[in-house]
Design an enzyme around this catalytic site. Structure first.
Site, short mmCIF file in Angstrom:
data_model
loop_
_atom_site.label_atom_id
_atom_site.label_comp_id
_atom_site.label_asym_id
_atom_site.label_seq_id
_atom_site.Cartn_x
_atom_site.Cartn_y
_atom_site.Cartn_z
N LYS A 156 0.81 -0.95 -0.03
CA LYS A 156 -0.13 -0.11 0.08
C LYS A 156 0.83 1.16 -0.11
O LYS A 156 1.95 1.27 0.64
CB LYS A 156 -0.95 0.13 1.22
CG LYS A 156 -2.02 -1.05 1.42
CD LYS A 156 -2.90 -0.85 2.79
CE LYS A 156 -3.78 -1.94 2.74
NZ LYS A 156 -4.82 -1.63 1.68
N ARG A 215 -10.76 -11.49 1.84
CA ARG A 215 -11.42 -12.46 1.29
C ARG A 215 -10.71 -13.70 1.29
O ARG A 215 -11.22 -15.06 1.21
CB ARG A 215 -11.78 -12.20 -0.17
CG ARG A 215 -10.53 -12.00 -1.24
CD ARG A 215 -10.95 -11.20 -2.41
NE ARG A 215 -11.13 -9.89 -2.20
CZ ARG A 215 -11.32 -8.95 -3.07
NH1 ARG A 215 -11.57 -9.27 -4.22
NH2 ARG A 215 -11.17 -7.67 -2.58
N GLU A 227 -6.54 -9.40 0.65
CA GLU A 227 -6.34 -10.52 1.44
C GLU A 227 -7.56 -11.01 2.05
O GLU A 227 -7.56 -12.05 3.04
CB GLU A 227 -5.07 -10.41 2.14
CG GLU A 227 -5.51 -9.49 3.64
CD GLU A 227 -5.81 -7.94 3.11
OE1 GLU A 227 -6.60 -7.65 4.05
OE2 GLU A 227 -5.68 -7.42 2.19
N ASP A 284 -2.82 -7.54 -1.83
CA ASP A 284 -3.82 -6.46 -0.85
C ASP A 284 -5.11 -6.91 -0.98
O ASP A 284 -5.89 -6.27 -0.09
CB ASP A 284 -3.48 -5.32 -1.53
CG ASP A 284 -4.04 -4.11 -0.41
OD1 ASP A 284 -4.07 -4.46 0.79
OD2 ASP A 284 -4.44 -3.12 -0.86
#
Length: 483
Positions: free
Chosen positions: A267, A341, A339, A337
């Protein structure tokens, strides 16, 4: 916090013994009578321009002659709804919560259970105080007792509402505290400890599974997220058994990413500190279990929390890697990113063993839901109309708004992969929907709903911190399933 009902004196409210008196009045229509002294003070404030009959307006009146309470706050409610009453009480509390008042009495509203609950939650929001890692923080508010002054005929309903509100506030406080702690405090191990503490305090059954146990279960998707972190992952199973043994439980699944760097798909640096809030789904499950246990609801409830950090390292999962979920389905991880789920899907598969009446997962899952709905409504996804209606009703009852989003089959095509059964992302368009469609692939064996709380679980800016949502929604949903 001590919440009590108080008999409304027939002669007026001036004789109520409290450190502060909050009087809520309507913005339109005839003014109710609060007794000669208070009525005169109200008329004077309106005539002098100190108070307008507009929603959100209030005035602080210290030492009103003839009023036993040392402080009086007059607050205007937009209408007769519990939502408007809550806002008016919150406005009034802002004027007294930082002072020496230990006991506040509140007058106004329709004295219903809904208004009493709204009062309790407004108080909980006002007095929550974070100081765990800030020794220099200002002292916590002195307020320790709140009385709702109501007619005798409404006392029973108001008492019930205050009880529900107090339990919800207790759950929200736990959720806020866990989420506000920095990630070096609120680790997966810490969340497991919070769950285990409720074995003694609230009579829950709790099991905390470690990495080895998760490997044995085949949770390859969950563990792929945990690979890059030194913090050991945990899979927390909490059970509240308030119903009959034969009653199918409600299962709540909370995303517990205790810090999300994005992994290899790193990020941007600005505001990354707020990624400690990526476990607000887990925090809301902990809080709801506490609220339900304190209400002693006749229902069976299971809380599942997959929790880990998402970190970059030499061991971290890479874009393009393919992992096998507990269900046996394979996943091509195009973006590390995405992640949340990946940990939720294995928890949804684990939920099958409980033969649940319904499963609801809660997650700060996508920035896309913030773009769609902002910071007021949580995003609700479900292919089950009855379950969606129950959750929307619970959101209304809990003053914890949600908005139903689409789950059309056409969105599913965006998750196609050349190298696995599915990809973990579907592109920028409809990002919150494709995330929900990914989860739906693991829910064929039970009624299921997904709540995306990325826009509602915490605030940024000067008021940065967790909100405790959606504990009110979830608690009311479980209440609706109780016998």
């Amino acid at each position: 916090m001590d919440f009590q009902t108080l008999a409304l004196p027939e002669s007026g409210v001036s004789g109520i013994a409290a450190d502060a008196l909050i009087v809520v009045l309507p913005a339109t229509g005839d003014l109710p009578s609060f007794g000669g002294v208070v009525d005169a003070a109200l008329a004077d404030a309106l005539k002098g321009g100190d108070l307008e009959r507009k929603a959100g307006k209030s005035v602080y009146l210290p030492r009103v002659a003839g009023v036993k309470a040392g402080r009086v706050v007059l607050a205007v409610s937009r209408d007769a709804s519990a939502k408007a009453f809550k806002s008016a009480v919150a406005s009034a509390l802002a004027a007294v919560k930082s002072g020496p008042a230990k006991h506040v009495a509140v007058v106004g509203g329709d004295a219903s259970a809904a208004h009493a609950e709204a009062l309790a939650i407004a108080v909980g929001d006002a007095v929550y105080h974070y100081s765990k890692t800030k020794p220099s923080a200002a002292p916590a508010p002195a307020l320790a007792k709140v009385s709702y002054a109501v007619p005798k005929s409404a006392a029973a309903a108001a008492k019930t509402g205050l009880g529900v509100g107090a339990a919800i506030v207790s759950g929200m406080d736990l959720a806020r505290e866990c989420a506000n702690l920095p990630a070096n405090y609120a680790t997966p191990t810490y969340l497991g400890e919070q769950a285990l503490a409720m074995v003694k305090t609230h009579g829950l059954e709790v099991e905390v599974l470690d990495r080895k146990a998760c490997e044995k279960l085949g949770m390859g998707s969950f563990l792929s997220v945990a690979r890059g972190s030194e913090e050991p992952p945990k899979f927390i199973v909490m059970q509240y058994k308030g119903g009959a043994k034969k009653d199918a439980p409600v299962v709540l699944v909370g995303k517990g990413i205790t810090f999300d760097t994005g992994g290899i798909s790193l990020k941007p640096g600005p505001e990354m500190d707020e990624m400690k809030f990526d476990m607000c789904g887990a925090a809301s499950v902990l809080g709801t279990l506490r609220s339900v246990a304190e209400l002693k609801l006749k229902v069976n409830l299971v809380g599942l929390i997959p929790t880990c950090d998402n970190m970059p390292s030499g061991k971290a999962t890479k874009p393009g890697d393919v992992v096998t979920s507990m269900s046996g389905q394979t996943i091509e991880i195009l973006n590390t990113d995405a992640e949340g789920r990946l940990i939720l899907c294995d928890a949804l598969t684990y939920a099958e063993r409980f033969k649940p009446a319904a499963v609801v997962d809660i997650a700060t899952l996508t920035g896309a839901i913030v773009i769609a709905l902002g910071h007021h409504n949580s995003g609700l996804f479900s292919p089950d109309d009855a379950l969606a209606a129950d959750l929307l009703a619970a959101s209304a009852a809990g003053l914890d708004p949600a908005w139903r989003m689409p789950l059309d089959d056409e969105y599913d095509d965006l998750l196609k992969s050349n190298f696995a059964d599915m990809a973990n992302i579907g592109g920028r368009a409809g990002g919150s929907i494709t995330a929900a469609k990914f989860l739906q692939r693991y829910t064929s064996k039970f009624p299921w709903a997904h709540i995306d709380i990325a826009g509602t679980a915490h605030r940024s800016g000067a008021a940065k911190g967790a909100t405790g949502r959606p504990v009110p929604l979830l608690t009311h949903f479980v209440m609706s399933r109780a016998k």
